[in-house]
Design a protein around this motif. Structure first.
Motif, PDB file in Angstrom:
ATOM      1  N   PHE A 198      -0.614  13.124  -6.594  1.00  0.00           N
ATOM      2  CA  PHE A 198      -1.474  13.728  -7.605  1.00  0.00           C
ATOM      3  C   PHE A 198      -2.903  13.970  -7.093  1.00  0.00           C
ATOM      4  O   PHE A 198      -3.756  14.443  -7.846  1.00  0.00           O
ATOM      5  CB  PHE A 198      -1.519  12.827  -8.846  1.00  0.00           C
ATOM      6  CG  PHE A 198      -0.160  12.568  -9.436  1.00  0.00           C
ATOM      7  CD1 PHE A 198       0.462  13.534 -10.214  1.00  0.00           C
ATOM      8  CD2 PHE A 198       0.499  11.381  -9.181  1.00  0.00           C
ATOM      9  CE1 PHE A 198       1.723  13.307 -10.753  1.00  0.00           C
ATOM     10  CE2 PHE A 198       1.757  11.137  -9.721  1.00  0.00           C
ATOM     11  CZ  PHE A 198       2.378  12.115 -10.500  1.00  0.00           C
ATOM     12  N   LEU A 199      -3.156  13.662  -5.820  1.00  0.00           N
ATOM     13  CA  LEU A 199      -4.478  13.831  -5.239  1.00  0.00           C
ATOM     14  C   LEU A 199      -4.524  15.065  -4.347  1.00  0.00           C
ATOM     15  O   LEU A 199      -3.529  15.407  -3.705  1.00  0.00           O
ATOM     16  CB  LEU A 199      -4.854  12.605  -4.398  1.00  0.00           C
ATOM     17  CG  LEU A 199      -4.922  11.254  -5.122  1.00  0.00           C
ATOM     18  CD1 LEU A 199      -5.168  10.134  -4.102  1.00  0.00           C
ATOM     19  CD2 LEU A 199      -6.010  11.270  -6.179  1.00  0.00           C
ATOM     20  N   ARG A 225      -6.286  12.564  -0.677  1.00  0.00           N
ATOM     21  CA  ARG A 225      -5.031  11.861  -0.387  1.00  0.00           C
ATOM     22  C   ARG A 225      -5.102  11.195   0.983  1.00  0.00           C
ATOM     23  O   ARG A 225      -4.657  10.059   1.152  1.00  0.00           O
ATOM     24  CB  ARG A 225      -3.874  12.868  -0.422  1.00  0.00           C
ATOM     25  CG  ARG A 225      -2.488  12.251  -0.253  1.00  0.00           C
ATOM     26  CD  ARG A 225      -1.439  13.349  -0.108  1.00  0.00           C
ATOM     27  NE  ARG A 225      -1.566  14.360  -1.154  1.00  0.00           N
ATOM     28  CZ  ARG A 225      -0.972  15.543  -1.100  1.00  0.00           C
ATOM     29  NH1 ARG A 225      -0.236  15.874  -0.050  1.00  0.00           N
ATOM     30  NH2 ARG A 225      -1.137  16.403  -2.082  1.00  0.00           N
ATOM     31  N   LEU A 227       2.294   1.863  -3.426  1.00  0.00           N
ATOM     32  CA  LEU A 227       1.249   2.379  -4.300  1.00  0.00           C
ATOM     33  C   LEU A 227       0.974   3.852  -4.005  1.00  0.00           C
ATOM     34  O   LEU A 227       0.817   4.663  -4.928  1.00  0.00           O
ATOM     35  CB  LEU A 227      -0.022   1.547  -4.106  1.00  0.00           C
ATOM     36  CG  LEU A 227      -1.218   1.871  -5.010  1.00  0.00           C
ATOM     37  CD1 LEU A 227      -0.880   1.569  -6.462  1.00  0.00           C
ATOM     38  CD2 LEU A 227      -2.442   1.075  -4.571  1.00  0.00           C
ATOM     39  N   CYS A 228       0.938   4.188  -2.721  1.00  0.00           N
ATOM     40  CA  CYS A 228       0.633   5.562  -2.319  1.00  0.00           C
ATOM     41  C   CYS A 228       1.692   6.553  -2.777  1.00  0.00           C
ATOM     42  O   CYS A 228       1.375   7.691  -3.160  1.00  0.00           O
ATOM     43  CB  CYS A 228       0.474   5.638  -0.804  1.00  0.00           C
ATOM     44  SG  CYS A 228      -1.016   4.831  -0.190  1.00  0.00           S
ATOM     45  N   TRP A 286       0.819  -1.204   0.000  1.00  0.00           N
ATOM     46  CA  TRP A 286       0.000   0.000   0.000  1.00  0.00           C
ATOM     47  C   TRP A 286       0.854   1.256   0.000  1.00  0.00           C
ATOM     48  O   TRP A 286       0.547   2.220  -0.702  1.00  0.00           O
ATOM     49  CB  TRP A 286      -0.944  -0.010   1.199  1.00  0.00           C
ATOM     50  CG  TRP A 286      -2.009   1.033   1.126  1.00  0.00           C
ATOM     51  CD1 TRP A 286      -2.130   2.151   1.897  1.00  0.00           C
ATOM     52  CD2 TRP A 286      -3.102   1.080   0.212  1.00  0.00           C
ATOM     53  NE1 TRP A 286      -3.238   2.882   1.535  1.00  0.00           N
ATOM     54  CE2 TRP A 286      -3.848   2.238   0.495  1.00  0.00           C
ATOM     55  CE3 TRP A 286      -3.524   0.235  -0.826  1.00  0.00           C
ATOM     56  CZ2 TRP A 286      -4.989   2.584  -0.220  1.00  0.00           C
ATOM     57  CZ3 TRP A 286      -4.664   0.583  -1.538  1.00  0.00           C
ATOM     58  CH2 TRP A 286      -5.370   1.735  -1.233  1.00  0.00           C
ATOM     59  N   PHE A 330      -7.268   8.142   0.812  1.00  0.00           N
ATOM     60  CA  PHE A 330      -6.621   7.061   0.066  1.00  0.00           C
ATOM     61  C   PHE A 330      -5.466   6.433   0.849  1.00  0.00           C
ATOM     62  O   PHE A 330      -5.355   5.209   0.940  1.00  0.00           O
ATOM     63  CB  PHE A 330      -6.110   7.598  -1.273  1.00  0.00           C
ATOM     64  CG  PHE A 330      -5.441   6.560  -2.136  1.00  0.00           C
ATOM     65  CD1 PHE A 330      -6.197   5.613  -2.809  1.00  0.00           C
ATOM     66  CD2 PHE A 330      -4.067   6.530  -2.271  1.00  0.00           C
ATOM     67  CE1 PHE A 330      -5.583   4.649  -3.600  1.00  0.00           C
ATOM     68  CE2 PHE A 330      -3.444   5.573  -3.057  1.00  0.00           C
ATOM     69  CZ  PHE A 330      -4.215   4.630  -3.725  1.00  0.00           C
ATOM     70  N   VAL A 331      -4.614   7.279   1.417  1.00  0.00           N
ATOM     71  CA  VAL A 331      -3.403   6.778   2.067  1.00  0.00           C
ATOM     72  C   VAL A 331      -3.674   6.220   3.464  1.00  0.00           C
ATOM     73  O   VAL A 331      -3.262   5.108   3.788  1.00  0.00           O
ATOM     74  CB  VAL A 331      -2.330   7.892   2.159  1.00  0.00           C
ATOM     75  CG1 VAL A 331      -1.086   7.393   2.901  1.00  0.00           C
ATOM     76  CG2 VAL A 331      -1.949   8.365   0.762  1.00  0.00           C
ATOM     77  N   PHE A 366       3.332   6.628  -5.412  1.00  0.00           N
ATOM     78  CA  PHE A 366       3.205   6.956  -6.831  1.00  0.00           C
ATOM     79  C   PHE A 366       1.862   7.595  -7.191  1.00  0.00           C
ATOM     80  O   PHE A 366       1.753   8.277  -8.207  1.00  0.00           O
ATOM     81  CB  PHE A 366       3.403   5.684  -7.673  1.00  0.00           C
ATOM     82  CG  PHE A 366       4.798   5.152  -7.640  1.00  0.00           C
ATOM     83  CD1 PHE A 366       5.804   5.750  -8.383  1.00  0.00           C
ATOM     84  CD2 PHE A 366       5.117   4.066  -6.835  1.00  0.00           C
ATOM     85  CE1 PHE A 366       7.103   5.266  -8.355  1.00  0.00           C
ATOM     86  CE2 PHE A 366       6.413   3.581  -6.787  1.00  0.00           C
ATOM     87  CZ  PHE A 366       7.418   4.188  -7.547  1.00  0.00           C
ATOM     88  N   ILE A 367       0.837   7.399  -6.354  1.00  0.00           N
ATOM     89  CA  ILE A 367      -0.499   7.924  -6.670  1.00  0.00           C
ATOM     90  C   ILE A 367      -0.863   9.148  -5.846  1.00  0.00           C
ATOM     91  O   ILE A 367      -1.405  10.127  -6.364  1.00  0.00           O
ATOM     92  CB  ILE A 367      -1.563   6.823  -6.468  1.00  0.00           C
ATOM     93  CG1 ILE A 367      -1.317   5.678  -7.458  1.00  0.00           C
ATOM     94  CG2 ILE A 367      -2.963   7.391  -6.643  1.00  0.00           C
ATOM     95  CD1 ILE A 367      -2.297   4.535  -7.307  1.00  0.00           C
ATOM     96  N   ALA A 368      -0.564   9.112  -4.538  1.00  0.00           N
ATOM     97  CA  ALA A 368      -1.005  10.164  -3.620  1.00  0.00           C
ATOM     98  C   ALA A 368      -0.563  11.578  -4.004  1.00  0.00           C
ATOM     99  O   ALA A 368      -1.325  12.531  -3.804  1.00  0.00           O
ATOM    100  CB  ALA A 368      -0.548   9.838  -2.202  1.00  0.00           C
TER     101      ALA A 368
END
Length: 257
Positions: free
Chosen positions: A33-34, A39, A26-27, A23, A42-43, A29-31
């Motif tokens: 942009f939120l 964020r 993943l966070c 997790w 999600f995180v 690389f994705i977080a």
């Protein structure tokens, strides 16, 4: 623990650590942009809900919550009893978005610390209490102004069931200076998730969310009086919900925020 419970606990740690590893990667690389609120959901919120679900499903750690109606609409300072890691997971999922006081060193941990750093924690240097208090006052006020809850464990460290540590005034000072109330929380998670060792025991954790408490006035005297009221409420509530008799003496803890 019984052999079966030991196996269940091992499985819990295996699933928790593996989910955390993947997790966090993943966070990272994705977080970025939120937006901040998305964020946080999600995180932190999603993973912490997963952690409490794993504790319930695999270990048998259920929980009951009293006083949800006491949570105000406007974010404020949350002052919670600290006994284990479980309440960190639960409270991080309950309040959103939430900024909490953490050790600065945690942000250096690969992936985990990097993901946490994107969530605006108040990362303090515990070896310098005076500087930590100033940082809490400044950044805590900023987080509250940005619409985030601020979680503080006023005892500064995890205290075993049946004991209560001295409450630092950092949390009540932050609330009084920001013109906001504090929200006290008591629980007995440490009876099932001990501070030391890896053992976990099945049972029902009792969480009590108290009524918001406002300072009567301003300045050091109002801060001290509010801190005493919060301490008294937490101590009384702990006595009511704990399966371990409370000691009459207060445990001395290092002076932290």
């Amino acid at each position: 623990m019984t052999t079966v419970q030991a196996i269940r606990t091992f499985l819990f740690y295996l699933l928790l650590s593996s989910s955390s590893f993947f997790w966090c990667i993943l966070c990272v690389f994705i977080a970025p942009f939120l937006p901040f609120r998305a964020r946080y959901r999600f995180v932190i919120q999603a993973w912490c809900r997963c952690a409490t679900w794993l504790a319930k499903t695999v270990v048998g750690l259920r929980y009951e919550v009293e006083g949800l109606e006491n949570i105000p609409q406007q974010p404020c300072v949350v002052l919670a009893k600290h006994q284990s890691t479980w309440e960190t997971f639960y409270l991080s999922a309950l309040f959103e978005p939430l900024s909490q006081v953490v050790k600065r060193e945690l942000l250096y941990v690969p992936f985990f610390g990097w993901a946490m750093a994107m969530l605006k924690p108040i990362a303090i240097d515990r070896s310098n209490p005076k500087a930590a208090l100033k940082q809490l006052a400044k950044q805590g006020h900023e987080r509250l102004g940005q619409g985030a809850w601020v979680l503080i464990f006023p005892e500064g460290t995890r205290i075993p069931p049946g004991q209560i540590g001295k409450f630092s005034r950092g949390g009540t000072s932050l609330a009084v200076n920001a013109g906001l109330p504090v929200l006290p929380i008591a629980h007995n998670a440490g009876e099932f998730w001990p501070k030391h060792g890896w053992a976990k025991y099945p049972g029902t954790i009792k969480v009590v969310i108290g009524p918001v408490m406002h300072a009567e006035g301003s300045g050091p005297r109002a801060i001290a009086e509010l801190n005493e009221r919060v301490f008294a409420w937490v101590q009384q509530t702990q006595q009511r919900i704990s399966g371990v008799p409370m000691q009459s003496t207060v445990t001395e803890t290092p002076e932290t925020v």
